[in-house]
Design a protein around this motif. Structure first.
Motif, PDB file in Angstrom:
ATOM      1  N   ASP A 207      81.913   0.787  81.376  1.00 17.26           N
ATOM      2  CA  ASP A 207      80.535   0.786  80.886  1.00 17.26           C
ATOM      3  C   ASP A 207      80.456   0.296  79.452  1.00 17.26           C
ATOM      4  O   ASP A 207      79.511  -0.403  79.070  1.00 17.26           O
TER       5      ASP A 207
ATOM      6  N   TYR B  10      87.542  13.963  75.559  1.00 19.57           N
ATOM      7  CA  TYR B  10      88.564  13.045  75.065  1.00 19.57           C
ATOM      8  C   TYR B  10      89.728  13.794  74.425  1.00 19.57           C
ATOM      9  O   TYR B  10      90.881  13.376  74.527  1.00 19.57           O
TER      10      TYR B  10
ATOM     11  N   ARG C 290      86.035  -1.056  87.675  1.00 16.47           N
ATOM     12  CA  ARG C 290      86.356   0.102  88.514  1.00 16.47           C
ATOM     13  C   ARG C 290      86.629  -0.376  89.940  1.00 16.47           C
ATOM     14  O   ARG C 290      86.481  -1.540  90.260  1.00 16.47           O
TER      15      ARG C 290
ATOM     16  N   ARG D  23      89.717  -2.888  89.666  1.00 16.53           N
ATOM     17  CA  ARG D  23      90.687  -2.154  88.837  1.00 16.53           C
ATOM     18  C   ARG D  23      92.042  -2.078  89.535  1.00 16.53           C
ATOM     19  O   ARG D  23      93.085  -2.239  88.895  1.00 16.53           O
TER      20      ARG D  23
ATOM     21  N   GLY E  95      92.583   9.475  80.459  1.00 17.86           N
ATOM     22  CA  GLY E  95      91.638   9.564  81.573  1.00 17.86           C
ATOM     23  C   GLY E  95      90.207   9.333  81.117  1.00 17.86           C
ATOM     24  O   GLY E  95      89.435   8.631  81.788  1.00 17.86           O
ATOM     25  N   THR E  96      89.826   9.914  79.981  1.00 14.90           N
ATOM     26  CA  THR E  96      88.470   9.725  79.468  1.00 14.90           C
ATOM     27  C   THR E  96      88.224   8.268  79.115  1.00 14.90           C
ATOM     28  O   THR E  96      87.171   7.700  79.422  1.00 14.90           O
TER      29      THR E  96
ATOM     30  N   THR F 289      87.765   6.129  82.193  1.00 12.26           N
ATOM     31  CA  THR F 289      86.487   6.400  82.846  1.00 12.26           C
ATOM     32  C   THR F 289      85.337   5.699  82.138  1.00 12.26           C
ATOM     33  O   THR F 289      84.412   5.178  82.776  1.00 12.26           O
ATOM     34  N   LEU F 290      85.379   5.659  80.820  1.00  8.60           N
ATOM     35  CA  LEU F 290      84.263   5.147  80.033  1.00  8.60           C
ATOM     36  C   LEU F 290      84.328   3.643  79.773  1.00  8.60           C
ATOM     37  O   LEU F 290      83.299   2.997  79.577  1.00  8.60           O
TER      38      LEU F 290
END
Length: 440
Positions: A289, A275, A63, A67, A281-282, A285-286
């Protein structure tokens, strides 16, 4: 005697020789351009690919500033290569090399297709059903059921239609069992692949023909059956002018799947409700992690007699795809009746491994490609997320995937515009043997 190698036809032999000639042509071009930047073309192209792959990894797995740097690098690397070629007058050499390799691959695939094509799924004649029942999801595929007037068309052909109510979720498998109890002699679905799998399991359980209507979003099963995905109403021709295929059905802990079962990163992502409405986008974001952060998890698998350890993702398919990169894209399975699971394990933990995967493909240490009869997936937790034909589930570990060979009778139209022509992977030794008649 030529052994058990490829069967040779004049056309296949000619195409194989043309493929080798194109490879030789690319080497000649490179040698002639050695003094005029030929090695620069190869070196810059290779470096651009490596840097682009590293940039993609940083973009996906991190991120913030990292990123951003990754995104810039993924874009700047190929652009920089093109600018270098144009500035130094190397674009003609680069373009010629690309065209030679493209011609070589095209001829090689055509030669393999003509040398000994693997038999397609065998179809047998089938009488029209007397009491077909079709389950249709009006929301599937953005409303294809209504847009193509599938209900009206099916009823004109004598089928009974069960139209799902989007506001009241129903147990599709129970609806199918109820239809069987009432005398249905064919079950069909206009919906996504997850819904297809649920009804297919009921059809297989009662040895009834199963009709696939390509009204989903991606329609992977319909594509591999050769059905028309642009006009799902053509699938209904199977009710009056159809034939039957016997295909395999995947099984994951008693639940059927027609395409793939996913474990690891993708399965984690699809568990999130957001999702469905914002896939890209989902995922972005995930991903940090799931790949490197607190949410990272690793999977172990027993693939027949082979052990895979600490995998980030496992993709199990009902019959293998042509190549491992096609499981999530537009690729396809040449047949659905080979009686084998396709297995792809992925383990990429840093930019160097991402670059290795981009350069070496299926030869990379980060990618494992196998076939199997049984796959057992374990993890350090009591249960794990699983995506079954795109449907988000959780299952207790260990999770076992198997294949039920030839249990599903699929009714298809006699005229199928997209019947696949299997093409084996390009192996240059096979091309050489085919071109010069050597024992393979």
């Amino acid at each position: 005697m030529t052994g058990s190698g490829p069967e040779r036809s004049p056309a296949a032999r000619l195409l194989a020789r043309l493929a080798l000639l194109a490879v030789l042509g690319s080497l000649v071009v490179l040698l002639l351009a050695l003094g005029d930047g030929g090695l620069v073309v190869v070196g810059a192209g290779f470096l651009g690919l490596v840097l682009c792959a590293a940039g993609v990894w940083w973009f996906v797995a991190h991120r913030g500033a990292v990123r951003l740097v990754g995104a810039l690098l993924a874009i700047a690397a190929p652009v920089g290569v093109l600018v270098l070629f144009a500035h130094d007058g190397l674009w003609v050499t680069a373009l010629t090399l690309c065209l030679c390799w493209a011609a070589a691959l095209a001829c090689a695939r055509a030669a393999l297709r003509r040398s000994r094509p693997k038999p397609s799924m065998r179809a047998v004649a089938a009488a029209p059903p007397k009491n077909p029942v079709l389950i249709m999801n009006p929301k599937s595929g953005g409303g294809k059921v209504g847009r193509f007037h599938l209900v009206e068309r099916a009823e004109e052909l004598g089928a009974r239609v069960i139209l799902l109510d989007p506001s009241a979720p129903a147990d599709v498998a129970e609806l199918a069992r109820g239809a069987v109890t009432e005398g249905a002699d064919l079950l069909g679905v206009a919906g996504g692949d997850g819904t297809q799998a649920l009804v297919a399991a009921v059809a297989a359980e009662h040895d009834l023909p199963f009709l696939v209507i390509s009204a989903g979003t991606r329609n992977h099963l319909a594509m591999d059956l050769g059905l028309d995905r642009s006009d799902p109403s053509r699938c209904l021709d199977a009710l009056t002018d159809g034939e039957e295929l016997r295909i395999d059905l995947g099984d994951v802990e008693g639940r059927a799947f027609v395409n793939t079962v996913s474990f690891g990163v993708y399965a984690d992502v699809v568990q999130h409700p957001e999702y469905r409405d914002a896939k890209a986008g989902t995922a972005l974001t995930l991903m940090p992690d799931l790949l490197l952060g607190d949410g990272v998890s690793r999977l172990d698998a027993r693939v027949d007699d082979t052990t895979l350890s600490a995998q980030q993702a496992l993709l199990i398919s009902n019959n293998p795809y042509v190549s491992p990169d096609e499981l999530t894209g537009g690729g396809r399975r040449p047949t659905l009746d080979d009686g084998e699971l396709g297995v792809v394990g992925i383990r990429v933990e840093d930019a160097a491994q991402a670059a290795d995967l981009a350069v070496r493909g299926s030869q990379s240490t980060g990618l494992t490609v196998l076939t199997a009869q049984r796959v057992e997936v374990t993890a350090a937790t009591d249960d794990i997320p699983v995506a079954v034909d795109g449907e988000a589930l959780r299952m207790p570990t260990p999770v076992v995937c198997t294949l039920r060979a030839g249990v599903l009778r699929v009714r298809v139209p006699r005229d199928r515009p997209g019947v696949p022509v299997p093409v084996p992977p390009v192996r240059w030794r096979s091309i050489f043997d085919l071109a010069f008649g050597r024992r393979a």
